[in-house]
Write a protein that holds these residues in place. Structure first.
Motif, short mmCIF file in Angstrom:
data_model
loop_
_atom_site.label_atom_id
_atom_site.label_comp_id
_atom_site.label_asym_id
_atom_site.label_seq_id
_atom_site.Cartn_x
_atom_site.Cartn_y
_atom_site.Cartn_z
N GLY A 1 53.53 83.72 144.43
CA GLY A 1 52.50 83.24 145.34
C GLY A 1 52.85 81.98 146.09
O GLY A 1 52.10 81.53 146.96
N THR B 1 57.26 87.80 150.17
CA THR B 1 56.50 88.27 151.33
C THR B 1 55.38 87.29 151.62
O THR B 1 54.93 86.56 150.73
N GLN B 2 54.90 87.30 152.86
CA GLN B 2 53.82 86.39 153.23
C GLN B 2 52.51 86.75 152.55
O GLN B 2 51.60 85.94 152.48
N GLN B 3 52.42 87.96 151.97
CA GLN B 3 51.21 88.36 151.24
C GLN B 3 51.21 87.89 149.80
O GLN B 3 50.28 88.19 149.05
N GLY B 4 52.25 87.20 149.36
CA GLY B 4 52.28 86.67 148.01
C GLY B 4 53.09 87.48 147.02
O GLY B 4 53.12 87.18 145.85
N GLY B 5 53.77 88.50 147.48
CA GLY B 5 54.63 89.29 146.60
C GLY B 5 56.03 88.73 146.56
O GLY B 5 56.42 87.91 147.39
N LYS C 1 61.70 90.25 159.34
CA LYS C 1 60.47 91.02 159.42
C LYS C 1 60.79 92.49 159.26
O LYS C 1 61.73 93.01 159.88
N VAL D 1 55.62 92.71 158.41
CA VAL D 1 55.51 91.81 157.27
C VAL D 1 56.71 90.86 157.25
O VAL D 1 57.87 91.29 157.27
N HIS E 1 59.27 88.23 155.59
CA HIS E 1 59.89 87.98 154.29
C HIS E 1 60.72 86.70 154.38
O HIS E 1 61.32 86.41 155.42
#
Length: 134
Positions: free
Chosen positions: A9, A49-53, A87, A92, A94
């Motif tokens: 995160g 990843t920008q989503q927290g993965g 990207k 997404v 990275h």
């Protein structure tokens, strides 16, 4: 353990040198037993990843990402690590942190300065030329 500093995160370096130093100094502030301490070196990276993965990146995958995306590799002077962004087709973003000869050498020099040994996690995960430094 002196790697895995940044969790999924919170994308960032695996082993900022200032943090590595503080780990050793906190463990043995008087430098009496450092010859018994092993400074851990990671020979793998992380793809955030920008989503927290996040997922681990081994040497072969790192080379594939470089070939596929031809990213600009950036040196973070404070952390003493390289990273790059790319990207996916889905848009997404990275950020990849992966050790390089320069970052591994920085940590080997730090271990020598602090009087510790080193250990590697894990043999076979990095790029073959990392072993030239050992």
């Amino acid at each position: 353990m002196t790697y895995d500093f940044s969790p999924p995160g919170r994308p960032g370096p695996s082993a900022p040198v200032s943090w590595v130093r503080s780990c050793v100094e906190a463990l043995d502030p008087q430098a009496r037993w450092r010859h018994k301490i092993l400074l851990g070196l990671n020979f793998y990276g992380m793809d955030f990843t920008q989503q927290g993965g996040a997922e681990p990146v081994l040497g072969g995958r790192y080379l594939e990402l470089l070939k596929q995306f031809k990213p600009r590799i950036v040196w973070d002077e404070q952390a003493a690590e390289h990273s790059f962004e790319y990207k996916r087709g889905s848009g997404v973003r990275h950020t990849v942190y992966y050790p390089t000869l320069k970052s591994v050498q920085e940590r080997l020099s730090l271990a020598a300065e602090l009087g510790t040994g080193v250990s590697v996690w894990e043999l076979g995960q990095g790029l073959d030329y990392f072993y030239d430094l050992l």
